[in-house]
Each structure stands twice: as structure tokens, then as C-alpha cells.
Design a protein around this motif. Structure first.
Motif, mmCIF file in Angstrom:
data_model
loop_
_atom_site.group_PDB
_atom_site.id
_atom_site.type_symbol
_atom_site.label_atom_id
_atom_site.label_comp_id
_atom_site.label_asym_id
_atom_site.label_seq_id
_atom_site.Cartn_x
_atom_site.Cartn_y
_atom_site.Cartn_z
ATOM 1 N N THR A 57 0.809 -1.211 0.000
ATOM 2 C CA THR A 57 0.000 0.000 0.000
ATOM 3 C C THR A 57 0.845 1.264 0.000
ATOM 4 O O THR A 57 0.490 2.258 -0.573
ATOM 5 N N GLN A 113 -6.009 21.760 4.781
ATOM 6 C CA GLN A 113 -6.934 20.930 4.009
ATOM 7 C C GLN A 113 -8.317 20.968 4.641
ATOM 8 O O GLN A 113 -9.327 21.069 3.941
ATOM 9 N N GLU A 166 1.797 -10.446 -9.256
ATOM 10 C CA GLU A 166 1.170 -10.904 -8.022
ATOM 11 C C GLU A 166 0.301 -12.118 -8.311
ATOM 12 O O GLU A 166 -0.453 -12.139 -9.266
ATOM 13 N N LEU A 222 -10.205 14.886 -0.444
ATOM 14 C CA LEU A 222 -9.677 13.798 0.384
ATOM 15 C C LEU A 222 -9.106 12.628 -0.406
ATOM 16 O O LEU A 222 -8.927 11.549 0.136
ATOM 17 N N THR A 245 -9.389 -4.731 -17.676
ATOM 18 C CA THR A 245 -9.609 -3.325 -17.435
ATOM 19 C C THR A 245 -10.900 -2.842 -18.094
ATOM 20 O O THR A 245 -11.331 -3.396 -19.109
ATOM 21 N N ILE A 246 -11.509 -1.824 -17.488
ATOM 22 C CA ILE A 246 -12.737 -1.284 -18.052
ATOM 23 C C ILE A 246 -12.436 -0.680 -19.415
ATOM 24 O O ILE A 246 -11.398 -0.061 -19.635
ATOM 25 N N MET A 256 -9.232 0.328 -4.101
ATOM 26 C CA MET A 256 -8.577 0.365 -2.806
ATOM 27 C C MET A 256 -9.340 -0.315 -1.682
ATOM 28 O O MET A 256 -8.739 -0.729 -0.693
ATOM 29 N N GLU A 289 -8.000 -3.522 -0.549
ATOM 30 C CA GLU A 289 -6.666 -3.572 0.040
ATOM 31 C C GLU A 289 -6.711 -3.591 1.554
ATOM 32 O O GLU A 289 -5.677 -3.630 2.209
ATOM 33 N N GLU A 330 -1.973 2.149 7.191
ATOM 34 C CA GLU A 330 -1.113 3.276 6.844
ATOM 35 C C GLU A 330 -1.763 4.030 5.695
ATOM 36 O O GLU A 330 -2.502 3.461 4.915
ATOM 37 N N GLN A 331 -1.449 5.325 5.589
ATOM 38 C CA GLN A 331 -2.026 6.125 4.517
ATOM 39 C C GLN A 331 -1.673 5.535 3.155
ATOM 40 O O GLN A 331 -0.511 5.454 2.785
ATOM 41 N N VAL A 391 -1.089 5.193 -0.833
ATOM 42 C CA VAL A 391 -0.628 6.065 -1.911
ATOM 43 C C VAL A 391 -0.910 5.335 -3.213
ATOM 44 O O VAL A 391 -0.729 4.127 -3.309
ATOM 45 N N GLU A 399 -0.677 3.552 -6.594
ATOM 46 C CA GLU A 399 0.457 2.894 -7.223
ATOM 47 C C GLU A 399 0.168 2.401 -8.625
ATOM 48 O O GLU A 399 1.070 2.016 -9.338
ATOM 49 N N HIS A 400 -1.098 2.336 -9.030
ATOM 50 C CA HIS A 400 -1.352 1.869 -10.387
ATOM 51 C C HIS A 400 -2.615 2.505 -10.924
ATOM 52 O O HIS A 400 -3.422 3.062 -10.190
ATOM 53 N N GLU A 401 -2.788 2.413 -12.231
ATOM 54 C CA GLU A 401 -3.993 2.897 -12.901
ATOM 55 C C GLU A 401 -5.204 2.167 -12.360
ATOM 56 O O GLU A 401 -5.088 1.034 -11.898
ATOM 57 N N ASP A 453 -6.312 -2.061 -13.318
ATOM 58 C CA ASP A 453 -5.162 -2.589 -14.035
ATOM 59 C C ASP A 453 -4.957 -4.049 -13.671
ATOM 60 O O ASP A 453 -4.525 -4.367 -12.574
ATOM 61 N N ARG A 507 -2.956 -6.045 -15.400
ATOM 62 C CA ARG A 507 -1.766 -6.592 -16.050
ATOM 63 C C ARG A 507 -0.835 -7.291 -15.085
ATOM 64 O O ARG A 507 -0.047 -8.126 -15.474
ATOM 65 N N ARG A 554 -1.689 -9.090 -12.446
ATOM 66 C CA ARG A 554 -2.291 -10.151 -11.643
ATOM 67 C C ARG A 554 -2.490 -11.383 -12.488
ATOM 68 O O ARG A 554 -2.928 -11.309 -13.613
ATOM 69 N N HIS A 587 -4.977 -5.738 -22.177
ATOM 70 C CA HIS A 587 -5.201 -4.458 -21.491
ATOM 71 C C HIS A 587 -5.791 -3.455 -22.481
ATOM 72 O O HIS A 587 -5.122 -2.548 -22.950
#
Lengths: 246, 549, 320
Positions: free
Chosen positions: A3, A33, B2, B197, B291-292, B517, B520, B532-533, B535, B537-539, B542, B544, B546, C59
Motif C-alpha cells: 500500500t 486541508q 502478483e 480527500l 480493465t474497463i 482500494m 486492500e 497506513e495512509q 498512496v 500505485e497503479h492505474e 489494471d 496486467r 495479476r 489491457h
């Protein structure tokens, strides 16, 4: 699927004193914010207020189109001087509100309280003037809708009975009754917003007195200020529409 | 690369936290004062499902009365005309204001949206709770109005009937007013949340399409709802004080009410369908493991639907007596609004092309949506076409059309989302077998109930009719049978969903192999959503990286 | 044109109905084609690409060309359909100049029709075949809607204003019309029968003055007597503007207690107020004018139908 590689504290922190500020809400990351988000929320709420009154403005416009002569004549029964006085009072109150926000932001507690108090006084004057206006209307029988009975008008009452396809007699009381219905609805709804504003202003005045606001946190003052400006702005549209058209 | 198991859970699942949002604090007071969007979502879910049940009961009553032209069940007349009129009015009022408008935003979106954007909560948690309590107040006021004297005006409250009929019209109208504010505050909350947010790295075009759909919905909620608010206030004031804006006897115009009413109520139907479409945009890529297709097109079409929805209201009034010019303009604009919906359907279907499609219960609902929303949308075409609308409007054809889009669209999508996010919300998996049984019953029951109504309408059966000509009886009968199959499907659904709650909370974090998310974090999530916050990491969507083993 | 959709529609009763049905049929098959596409994809893709562990999916984020095609093509289609619908609508929206005008008053929960010659009917509409009929409609209370399924016409009826609709019936026989805007308890019973007949039958129908009078002469309803019917005519035909019922003088003599009286005329003679006198006064009012009144009464020749006159006579007789 990892994450993150940034390991932030779960309860914000990272910039300045957020962890310590008692007003900091922990689903935000910074006070800034939080403040920006609150402003967005307030502006969205004000948009809904504009649409709420907007419906009434549209309704008024359509009824004016239906009874142009009666609407123009009915205007003359409103007291222009009182309306103008109220306009000035509200403009002054908007100025004192701006000063209150500025004072809060620049950590001037006493001035903040003073300006908020002045704003409340102006609002009360506004309501007082409105009380005089309304009582005058009640006495003269310039009442909304089916209660309209103004004796000075030599206009015939509109025919009662089942609806017919023939339009109402031009110049019968319907136009006047409808005009005053809108007058009371719109100024009444506006008046309710003033009363709510007084309550909000009192609340933040008390909080300001306790020293809650500073440059780091003055959001409630700012948001109430925004609300107050919209209430003022709505009156700026109401005043010419009702009092000045001839 | 993954590795995930078919269900999508990563091989070697994370250890399950002992405390989650459900058991972090206990006691009814902790729920009633909660600021946690997840708990508020669950409370909303219970509320709207209750409303759906109440509205559904009224519907079953209406259909039962229509089984035969004599209205007799086991030899006794079920309802007289006045009671029937109240029954269909309450069905509409409860379903529209208490269920379909608040359902997805209040329950599923509240729960899922902050998770999807990696946030800890919505922008204004206290306002969120206030929205819920306003909904509760609206429910109480609606129930009070039923006790005081059920309204018989139809959910549309047309004047002058609504300003002159008996029944607790002001209370019912003010219940809708209060519910309107609940809706406004929810929309306001979501707009601010989406703007401010989003997790670090998540730009607008990295958001899941569910968020785009809900953002578009929120814009309509904020801008359109105040108008129905003031309209209802005007109607009530007219009724109580005789203002004369809508009443012809006092020089007003009854058609003006319709303009005011539909200025909100048309955008309102997009408040209903956009969240449903938003859910479908999540289900299709997940269950195709692909993917959509056409992300940007779907995003743009959501926003354009929200905007164009404001300028087509007159298509509800083609025979109301508005000018021919107005009719022409509204018909043209209505055709325009059909295009974005069509584009979305094509994109969703193309997502499955060369995908890896599995047919779990949520996907069964998504596929049902393609069929039923497809029919609903396509039957809008003869209604938008002026020459044919004249015959079809105010008949059962319209009733069938809007049930296909609202129920066949929004409710089906809602059920798909409910089953999709059920393991995330509750930590339990329901019985997949019974899920599929119920989905099939809902599909068959729904189509049996409403497909026949297109024919009833085109053959000339008007809507809101207690009595009908004998020739219409067979079709009415099939429709009523369908309603029983539909009801059975729902009762089975309630049974297996409730039964799942008795199992231990051991659902995987990511049972379906989703890429957004919310998958996750644990099922159910911890109180503050993520350890944890997160961030970005991928489109979005996606697949590709997995491989399902 | 029958393109396989007739089973969904009532029998077409006019040329516009047939035209509307053609458009409906076209739209039906178009929608079926599009639905078939959607349904086939919905069923075929999950089967053809059903889940297999280990399969890697391409993709495919978008395909601009394809997306443009399936945005523009439906748009063009929509524009075409819109214009077709518009053309049909315009032919329907404005009544031709040579139409027979019928006044419609809708009220909870019945229909009142008034024909050009003043005849009135309740719930019973007659029209001559092949002639344009133009309906000018208003309501006495709440919203109603005039819906004639066979003619494919529908228009709301709004209190406080007039709305209009027209059609040209081309099929003889009985057609249903019904209310299509919810109006309360009796909404689903607010229907009637349209009888389309040839010119001779229609003329005969008008001659006998409509059928509203039937209820008042059948004796079935004690509240509906010929005298009550007569009083209605006293109001509707304008007799009440000159003749009142309380004995006071107006522009014309009061009707109170005149039956059987010897009335003095302005030429010095007297006459017995009996049925013959009353009938003559309606048709040739200048023939015998009561002393002290001006000869200003208009003739009601052609404006009063036989049954209406019968009712007025019964009514006057009852005002002893």
C-alpha cells in the motif's frame, strides 16, 4: 500489492501543530486541508440556498407576467423608505461581518466580539423594521392570498366558484393577493434566514469571547460570514424587485 | 507479478485484525453517535431496506387488486377505489423518496467511497450522521402522514388535486422536504470528499468510475433538490393559505406546478440511475478480470448526463398543455441525453470481450442490468418521439418504462453492489448457490411483472386505474403472478443474507479480485480504514500485474 | 401499415393513428435490433470468455475509432427519429381550419360534450365519419385528460384554460375514450363511448338534441325529472337572464305561478298560459307580448331541441 512506502502516523501530523490543535479533525491530513474543505462545503450549501430562493424568484416573475398591471400597482403600497433603510442596515452588517472575520484571523479577540455584536445589532434592527412593515400591512389588509381584503382598493373581488376557462377579470383582486402572497413568502423566508443567522452569530460570538479563534483556526467565523453575505445578497435582489420597480 | 487465487485474494492472505469497525466499540449509543462513515452506511442500509420492504408491500397490494377486474380475492373485495389510490400513491412516495433516491448514496457509497479514494472518512462526518437522522425524521413524518390520512395524489402531487383533496398532504409533502435535505447534505459531503480527500497520487482520472458516478450524482443532488423543496413548500402554502399560484380559481396555473415539479424530478431520476451505473462500472472489470473499456468516455458521460438532465424535464409534459415549441425542444434534447447512456452500455459489454468472465452473484446482477436497463432505455425512444408519445404517455407503457429503468436499472445494480460489497461490509460470504437462485427469480419475476405492462399500455390501458376493461385482464394477471415470483426472490435473498451474518467473520480481504482500494484493507475494515495512509500505485482497473492461479 | 405490431395496439381509427402506428412499428423493430445486439453480447461474451484460471486478459483501455462510431451513429439515428416524430407531431398538433368544433367540459367524473348546434351529451360522443373534429376543452375542477386510444390522441384538460386536440375518424362504430390524468376516486370510471357514424345518422343525432335528456325522462332516478331538466335549460339557454322565478319583474315576466293564468297582452287581448302559448312564445316571441314588456325576446327557433322544450314546459308548469 503493497500500500505505501510513506509511514505516516495514523492520526495526521506531519505539518505544524495539527496534532495539538483541538479543532483538528483526524480524517484530514492538515489544518489547511480541513479549512479548504469546509469552505467548499459552505459554498455548496450556499448554492442550494440560491436555488431555493431562485424557485421563488422564478415564480414571482411568472406571476408578474400574468398580472403586470396589478403587480406594478401593488408595489406602491410597500414603504420604500423602510426598505431602503433595511438595505443600508444589511450592507453595514456585511461590512461589520467582514471586519469580524478579519479580526478573528488577526487574533484580535475583543474586536472580533465587538464586530460580531454589531452585526447582530444590525440584524435585529432589520427584523425590527420588518415588524413595523408587516404590522402596517396587516392593518391595511394587504395580506397574502385568500386573506387579502384591502379596503382602499376599489378593485372588484374576483368571482368565486368553480374554475372556468375564461380568464379572471382583469384588475380583480387576484393579482394583488398573489403579489402579497409572494411578498410575504419571500421576505418571510429571508427573515427566517436572518433569525437563523442571528443564532449562528450569537454562537460564534460566545465562542470568540472564550478566545477560541485565531489565525490558525477561524473557520466558523469565516463560514458564518459567507452565510451572512448570501443572506445579504438575497436581500439586494429582493429590495429592487419589490420596492423599486415602477 | 502478483499471484492471486480465483477469488482474487492474494496467495497468503494478510493476518486478520481482531478489532474492526463493527466491534471496535459496542452498544447502541456508540452506533447512534458514530461519526464513522461505515457505520452510518450500515444504518442507512437497514433503513432503506426497510423502506423497500414497505414500498414493496404496497406494490404487492396494488398488483393483488389488479389481478381481476372485480378486485376480489377469495371472494372479498380487497380495496375500494379510494384505498387503491392511496396504495399506489404511498408505493410511489415511499419508493421514490425513502428508498431509491437515498439508497445507494446513503448505504453503499457512504461505506465504499472513502475506502476507494484511500481516505479515513468523508469530508464532514457529523453532517453525514445528520443526513441519516434527517432520513429517519423523513421516515417518521411519512409514517405519520399515513396514520393521519394517507394521501391519494400519486407521488407527483399534481395540483389542483393535491391542494383540494383530503388526506395529510402537507405532512407527506414536508416529509419529502426533509428527505430532500438529507439528500442535499449527502451530495454536498461527497463533492467535498472527492475534491479534497483523495489519497496522494490519485488524480481525477485515477479515481474509480464509481467515484465519478457518485460525484455526478452529488452535483445533481445539490443543485436540483432545493427546487423540489421550494415547490413542495409552495404547494403546501397554496393548500393552507390559498396563494393562487397553481389554482385556476384564484388565477393561477396548474401546469406551472408541473414545470416546477419536473425541473427537480427529472434530474432526480439521474440521481437514481447514476449510482447504479457507477456500481456496474465496478462490477464489469472485476468479474471480467480485465480493465474497463473506455474509462474516460464513461467518466465524461457521467458528468454530461448530470448536466443534460437539467434541460429535459418537459418530456414528462408533452400532453400537459405546454406549447408546441416547448414540446419540440424538449423532445430534441431528450434524444441527446440518450447517447451517454448508450455509450456506457457499449463500453461495459466490450469490457467482457476477451475477458476472463466469472458468473458469481454480483455479475449475474450486472448482466441482468444490461438486459433490463437496456429495455428500459430503449423504450424511452418511443416516449421521446413526439408522434408516438401522444398515444403512450399516461398509460402503462410509461409505468413499464420507468420500472425497467428504476428497478431494472437502479435496484438491480444496487443488489449487485450489495452482494459485491457484502463480504467487505460484514466480513461474511453469503451462500453463492442461494444468491444465484434468488438472482434468477428476481430476473424472471421482474420481467414477468413488467414486460406485459408495455403491451397493456400500447393497447390503451391508462395508468393509476383501479377499474379496467375486461380485455386487459389476462395481461394484468400475468403481471401479478410476476410480482409474486419477484417477492419470492427477495424473501430468499433476505433469508440467505441474514443467515450469512451468523457465520464467523472470515471473508477474505479481496474475494472477487477487485483492483480498487477498498479490497486492500481487511473485510470488514478497521475503524480508520487503512493501517497506513495509502498512496496510489497503479492505474484504475489494471489487471496486467495479476495472474489468477 | 402492419409491420407485425398490430397485436400491441388497438385497431387504428384514423389516418393519424395509422401514421403513428407506422412510426411505432419502425421504432419497435429498431429497438428490437438494438436489444438483440445487447442481449447477444450479454449472453455470448460470458460464455465465450468464461473464466479459466491462469488466463491473461488484454489491457484494452479504449479504441477511439470504435467509440466515435458508436457515439456518432446513435446520434445520427436519434436525429433522424426526432425529425420523423416531429413531422408526425406537427400533422397532429394543429387542427385544420375546416373542423367541426366540439366543446368539452370535463369534471369529476364525467364528460360533457357540446356540439356546434348547442346540443349536449354526457359521456356520449358522436362524430360523422371522415370529418375533422376539433375539441376545445376545459375542466371544472382538477386536471383530466381526453384519451381516445383508437385515434392515438391524448391531451390534458386544465382548469382555467382551454386545451385543444383534433382527429378525423375513419372507422365506423364504437370507440372508447377515457380519462388519462389521475383525478381522484372515479378516475378509472371516467370513460365513455365515441360513436362514429355516417352523415345521416349524425344529423339525426343532432336533431334529437343529444342524449343527455334521456336520464331525465326515463324515470329511473327520482332526482332526475323532466322538471329538473327544464330548470337546467332555464339556466343554460339564458332564459334566466330575463325571466326569474320569484315573482319579481325583470326584462321579461317572471315564470312564478303563470301556468294556467289568463295573461293580458299588449294589444289588449288576453290569452291562457298553456302549453301551446309557451311553445309559441319560444319560437315566435313577438307574436304575443305580455302587457308592459318590451318585445325584445329573441327567438329560440333551432336553439331549443324538442326534449329541451318539453323540459321547459314541464318546469314552468311546476312553478305554481
Amino acid at each position: 500489492m503493497s500500500t505505501t512506502s510513506i509511514d505516516l502516523q495514523p492520526h495526521g501530523g506531519g505539518h505544524g501543530h495539527e496534532g495539538q490543535d483541538p479543532h483538528f479533525q483526524h480524517h484530514f491530513t492538515t489544518m489547511e486541508q480541513q479549512f479548504d474543505t469546509s469552505k467548499i462545503g459552505m459554498w455548496l450549501f450556499l448554492a442550494t440556498e440560491i436555488l431555493l430562493f431562485g424557485g421563488l424568484f422564478v415564480g414571482f416573475g411568472l406571476m408578474q407576467g400574468r398580472y403586470p398591471r396589478e403587480f406594478v400597482e401593488a408595489h406602491t403600497y410597500l414603504q420604500r423608505s423602510l426598505g431602503a433603510l433595511n438595505t443600508i442596515v444589511l450592507l453595514v452588517s456585511s461590512w461589520t461581518m467582514v471586519m469580524a472575520v478579519h479580526s478573528a484571523r488577526t487574533n484580535q479577540r475583543k474586536k472580533t466580539v465587538m464586530f460580531l455584536a454589531f452585526t447582530i445589532v444590525c440584524a435585529c434592527i432589520f427584523l425590527g423594521v420588518k415588524y413595523f412593515e408587516y404590522s402596517a400591512k396587516f392593518e391595511e389588509g394587504l395580506l397574502p392570498a385568500k386573506y387579502y381584503w384591502h379596503k382602499e382598493n376599489s378593485i372588484p373581488a374576483c368571482p368565486a366558484g368553480p374554475a372556468t376557462a375564461t380568464p379572471t377579470i382583469p384588475g380583480c383582486t387576484h393579482g394583488y393577493a398573489t403579489f402579497f402572497a409572494f411578498y410575504f413568502m419571500m421576505t418571510g423566508l429571508h427573515g427566517i434566514h436572518i433569525v437563523v443567522g442571528i443564532a449562528l452569530l450569537t454562537w460564534i460570538m460566545l465562542r470568540a469571547n472564550k478566545g477560541e479563534f485565531s489565525g490558525a483556526y477561524y473557520t466558523p467565523v469565516d463560514l458564518v460570514g459567507l452565510y451572512w453575505h448570501i443572506v445579504d445578497m438575497i436581500w439586494i435582489y429582493l429590495f429592487p424587485l419589490y420596492y423599486l420597480i415602477s | 507479478m502478483e499471484h492471486v487465487v480465483k477469488s482474487g485474494a492474494p496467495v497468503g492472505q494478510r493476518p486478520r485484525p481482531t478489532k474492526n469497525y463493527l466491534n471496535e466499540t459496542t452498544g447502541i449509543w456508540s452506533w447512534m453517535t458514530t461519526l464513522d462513515h461505515k457505520r452510518i452506511g450500515i444504518m442507512y442500509l437497514c433503513g432503506v431496506l426497510t423502506a423497500f420492504f414497505i414500498g414493496g408491500m404496497f406494490a404487492l397490494l396494488v398488483r393483488l387488486s389488479l389481478l381481476t377486474p372485480t378486485h376480489k380475492i377469495f371472494g372479498r373485495v380487497l380495496m375500494d377505489a379510494e384505498q387503491y389510490n392511496r396504495a399506489f400513491s404511498l408505493h410511489g412516495i415511499v419508493m421514490v423518496f425513502l428508498f431509491i433516491i437515498p439508497a445507494i448514496p446513503g448505504s453503499l457509497t457512504n461505506f465504499v467511497l472513502p475506502l476507494m479514494i484511500g481516505a479515513k472518512d468523508v469530508a464532514f462526518p457529523r453532517l453525514n450522521l445528520a443526513s441519516f437522522y434527517l432520513w429517519c425524521l423523513g421516515l417518521l413524518m411519512a409514517l405519520t402522514s399515513i396514520a393521519m390520512g394517507p394521501v391519494d395524489t400519486g407521488w407527483t402531487f399534481y395540483t389542483p388535486y393535491s391542494t383540494t383533496t383530503t388526506g395529510a398532504v402537507p405532512m407527506a409533502a414536508m416529509a419529502a422536504f426533509v428527505l430532500g435535505f438529507s439528500s442535499i447534505f449527502t451530495g454536498l459531503n461527497f463533492i467535498a470528499t472527492v475534491h479534497k480527500l483523495r489519497m496522494p497520487g490519485m488524480g481525477w482520472f485515477d479515481m474509480p468510475l464509481f467515484v465519478w458516478g457518485m460525484y455526478s450524482t452529488a452535483v445533481i443532488q445539490v443543485l436540483a433538490t432545493p427546487v423540489i423543496g421550494i415547490t413542495l413548500v409552495l404547494m403546501v402554502l397554496e393548500r393552507v393559505f390559498g396563494i393562487g399560484i397553481f389554482d385556476a380559481r384564484m388565477g393561477g396555473d396548474p401546469v406551472l406546478f408541473q414545470h416546477f415539479f419536473w425541473f427537480y424530478s427529472h434530474p432526480a431520476v439521474y440521481i437514481m440511475i447514476l449510482p447504479g451505473m457507477a456500481i456496474i462500472s465496478e462490477l464489469m472489470p472485476t468479474f471480467s478480470k480485465k480493465t474497463i473499456f473506455g474509462y474516460r468516455a464513461i467518466a465524461y458521460s457521467s458528468v454530461s448526463l448530470a448536466l443534460v438532465s437539467f434541460i429535459v424535464w418537459g418530456h414528462h409534459m408533452f400532453v400537459a398543455g405546454q406549447s408546441q415549441l416547448a414540446n419540440v425542444v424538449f423532445s430534441a434534447l431528450t434524444f441527446l441525453v440518450a447517447i451517454p447512456s448508450g455509450v456506457k452500455v457499449f463500453n461495459w459489454l466490450t469490457t467482457m470481450y476477451k475477458g476472463n468472465v466469472s458468473l458469481e452473484t454480483p455479475m449475474l446482477y450486472a448482466l441482468t442490468f444490461m438486459i433490463t436497463f437496456g429495455i428500459g432505455g430503449l423504450t424511452g425512444i418511443p416516449l421521446a418521439t413526439l408522434a408516438t408519445d401522444v398515444h403512450l404517455t399516461d398509460t402503462y407503457f410509461v409505468v413499464a418504462h420507468f420500472h425497467y429503468v428504476m428497478m431494472g436499472g437502479t435496484v438491480i445494480a444496487f443488489l449487485g453492489g450489495l452482494h459485491y460489497w457484502w463480504p467487505k461490509m460484514t466480513g461474511r460470504m453469503y451462500s453463492e448457490t442461494w444468491g444465484r437462485v434468488s438472482a434468477v427469480l428476481v430476473f424472471v419475476g421482474f420481467n414477468t411483472t413488467f414486460l406485459t405492462q408495455f403491451i397493456l399500455g400500447s393497447r390503451g390501458m391508462p395508468r393509476r386505474y383501479y377499474n379496467y376493461l375486461d380485455q386487459f385482464q389476462p395481461l394484468h394477471m400475468y403481471s401479478t403472478f410476476g410480482s409474486w415470483i419477484l417477492a419470492l426472490g427477495f424473501f430468499i435473498m433476505a433469508a440467505y443474507l441474514l443467515a450469512s451474518l451468523r457465520k464467523p467473520a472470515d471473508a477474505p480481504d479481496n474475494p472477487w479480485g477487485g483492483t480498487t482500494m477498498e479490497w486492500e484493507t481487511s473485510s470488514p475494515p478497521i475503524a480508520h480504514n487503512f493501517e497506513e495512509q495509502p498512496v496510489l500505485e497503479h492505474e484504475p482497473y489494471d489487471y496486467r500485474h495479476r495472474v489468477t492461479v | 401499415m402492419n409491420w407485425g405490431v398490430q397485436w400491441m395496439l388497438p385497431a387504428a381509427g384514423s389516418d393519424f393513428a395509422r401514421y403513428s402506428d407506422t412510426i411505432y412499428a419502425g421504432l419497435f423493430w429498431l429497438c428490437m435490433a438494438m436489444f438483440a445486439g445487447i442481449a447477444i453480447a450479454t449472453v455470448y461474451f460470458p460464455l465465450r470468455y468464461r473464466f479459466k484460471a491462469g488466463r491473461v486478459t488484454p489491457h484494452q483501455t479504449h479504441n477511439t475509432q470504435l467509440e466515435v462510431i458508436w457515439s456518432v451513429a446513435p446520434l445520427i439515428l436519434c436525429v433522424v427519429i426526432f425529425f420523423i416524430g416531429l413531422k408526425g407531431y406537427l400533422s397532429y398538433a394543429v387542427a385544420p381550419a375546416n373542423s367541426m368544433e366540439i366543446q368539452v367540459t370535463a369534471k369529476q367524473w364525467l364528460w360533457q360534450f357540446e356540439y356546434p348546434d348547442g346540443s349536449r351529451t354526457i359521456n356520449d360522443l358522436h362524430l360523422p365519419i371522415g370529418k375533422n373534429a376539433h375539441f376545445v376543452m376545459t375542466s371544472d375542477d382538477v386536471l383530466h385528460d381526453f384519451f381516445v386510444p383508437d385515434m392515438r390522441v391524448k391531451m390534458d384538460i386544465v382548469p382555467g384554460r382551454y386545451t385543444e386536440v383534433w382527429f378525423n375518424p375513419t372507422v365506423l362504430g364504437k370507440h372508447v375514450f377515457t380519462c388519462a390524468e389521475y383525478c381522484g376516486k372515479g378516475h378509472s370510471d371516467m370513460h365513455g363511448v365515441l360513436t362514429v357514424e355516417n352523415d345521416a345518422e349524425f344529423a339525426n343525432f343532432l336533431e334529437t338534441g343529444g342524449t343527455e335528456w334521456e336520464d331525465y325522462f326515463s324515470g329511473k332516478d327520482p332526482t332526475k325529472t323532466p322538471e329538473v331538466w327544464g330548470k337546467l335549460q332555464w339556466e343554460r339557454k339564458g332564459c334566466n337572464s330575463c325571466h326569474n322565478l320569484d315573482g319579481t319583474r325583470s326584462k321579461g315576466p317572471s315564470w312564478k305561478g303563470i301556468w294556467g293564468k289568463m295573461e293580458k297582452l299588449n294589444n289588449g287581448t288576453t290569452v291562457l298560459v298553456d302549453e301551446a302559448y309557451v311553445r309559441e312564445s319560444m319560437m315566435q316571441p313577438q307574436a304575443k307580448v305580455v302587457e308592459g314588456f318590451e318585445p325584445i325576446m329573441p327567438t329560440f327557433q333551432g336553439l331549443l331541441k324538442p326534449k329541451e322544450i318539453d323540459g321547459l314546459v314541464a318546469f314552468i308548469k311546476s312553478l305554481q
